[in-house]
Design an enzyme around this catalytic site. Sequence first.
Site, mmCIF file in Angstrom:
data_model
loop_
_atom_site.group_PDB
_atom_site.id
_atom_site.type_symbol
_atom_site.label_atom_id
_atom_site.label_comp_id
_atom_site.label_asym_id
_atom_site.label_seq_id
_atom_site.Cartn_x
_atom_site.Cartn_y
_atom_site.Cartn_z
ATOM 1 C CG HIS A 1 51.740 -41.230 -34.213
ATOM 2 N ND1 HIS A 1 52.689 -40.526 -33.503
ATOM 3 C CD2 HIS A 1 50.651 -41.273 -33.424
ATOM 4 C CE1 HIS A 1 52.206 -40.165 -32.333
ATOM 5 N NE2 HIS A 1 50.953 -40.604 -32.253
ATOM 6 C CG HIS B 1 50.152 -36.304 -33.156
ATOM 7 N ND1 HIS B 1 49.246 -37.128 -33.788
ATOM 8 C CD2 HIS B 1 50.354 -36.857 -31.933
ATOM 9 C CE1 HIS B 1 48.906 -38.121 -32.993
ATOM 10 N NE2 HIS B 1 49.576 -37.991 -31.856
ATOM 11 C CG ASP C 1 52.538 -39.330 -29.056
ATOM 12 O OD1 ASP C 1 51.548 -38.744 -29.545
ATOM 13 O OD2 ASP C 1 52.694 -40.558 -29.115
ATOM 14 N NE ARG D 1 49.001 -41.998 -26.990
ATOM 15 C CZ ARG D 1 49.545 -40.913 -26.481
ATOM 16 N NH1 ARG D 1 49.523 -40.703 -25.185
ATOM 17 N NH2 ARG D 1 50.117 -40.027 -27.273
HETATM 18 C C1 SIN Z 1 48.062 -41.744 -30.642
HETATM 19 O O1 SIN Z 1 48.119 -40.769 -31.377
HETATM 20 O O2 SIN Z 1 48.820 -41.891 -29.709
HETATM 21 C C2 SIN Z 1 47.003 -42.811 -30.884
HETATM 22 C C3 SIN Z 1 47.178 -43.523 -32.185
HETATM 23 C C4 SIN Z 1 46.055 -44.498 -32.428
HETATM 24 O O3 SIN Z 1 45.123 -44.602 -31.647
HETATM 25 O O4 SIN Z 1 46.133 -45.225 -33.430
#
Ligand code: SIN
Length: 285
Positions: free
Chosen positions: A262, A100, A102, A276
Site C-alpha cells: 500500500h 510498502h 507493514d 492505526r
Molecule cells: C500506512 O502506511 O500505514 C498509512 C497509510 C495512510 O495513511 O493512508
Amino acid sequence: MEFRKIEVVPISGNIGALINGAQLNALNDETFEEVYQAWLHHCVLFFRNQKITPQEQIDFAQRFGEIHFHPYMKGLDEHPEILEIIKEPGDGYTFGSVWHTDQMFNPKPAKATMLYAHEVPKKGGDTMFSNQYLAYETLSKPMRDMLNRVKTFNVGDGFRRGIGKAKRIDRYAKNPTMQAKIRDPGNVSTEAIHPLIRTHPETKRKSLYIGSHTQTLDGFNADEADSIIDFLRNHSQRHEFTCRFRWETGSIALWDNRCVQHKALADYDERRRTHRITIAGEKPI
Ligand code: SIN
C-alpha cells in the site's frame, strides 16, 4: 462466495471491497466470520460511517490477532495500541507514502493493519493498495522459478534505496507532532531476511513479498540485486493490480500485509488524522 449478513461490493477489478451492513463495534460471530472471509478474498476491506471508540477499535482489531506495537513510533498515552498519524499543513513528509508492506523489517511482520479516519483533507490523501498475489502470478514461469529461491534483506530505518530521506528522524523534520512520537526500538529487531515469494498461511496462495524496506537480495551482487528489485517494484505496482480508496471521516480500511502493498498519496496540504492499529504476524515462509 455467498454472504448472508453483509454486502460485499468490489471497488476495482482485482483488489478491495466495500463492506455494507457491518457496525464494527457490534459484530456477532457469524457476521465477523463473513467479514474475515471477505477480507481473505479481497485482500483489503473498507467500511464507511463507523463511529467507534478507541477501545472498540482495539477490540475489533484483537479479533484478527494480537496487537503489534510499532518499534519506532509511540502510540497514544491512554491507548498505546493505537498509533495516531497526523499530518498538518506545511508538514513535509507523509507517513507511508512509498509502496510498502507493514513491518517487513520485523522477523515476524504484521499480519494486518487497520486505519480509521478521524479527519480527512477536502481533496487528496487517498490510499492505494496493490494485489501481490497477482504480482506473482503474472510473472513468467522461468522468472517465478528463479525468484522462488531468493531471499530479501529488509531494514526499518537508514534505507539505502527506495525513499528520499534515509533516516526516520530526518523524514519528520518539518512534522514536529510525528517527530515527537519517534522512539528508539531498543532490542526489538528491525532487520529481517524473508523469502521474496511467500505463501499465505491461510489461503495457501503465493505472493510477491517486496516493498520499500527491501534493500538487497541475499547472495546477489549489489548491481544484480538493484536491477531485479527495481523491476519487481515497478511490476508489483502495475495499475491493474491496484485500487484507490477515497477517505471520509469515519472510514476504516483493513488490509492483509501478507498479500498487499500500500501507499499513502502525498498530494495534499491539509490536516489529516487517522488511528492505526497493526496485528502481529508470523514468520513468512
Ligand atoms: C500506512 O502506511 O500505514 C498509512 C497509510 C495512510 O495513511 O493512508
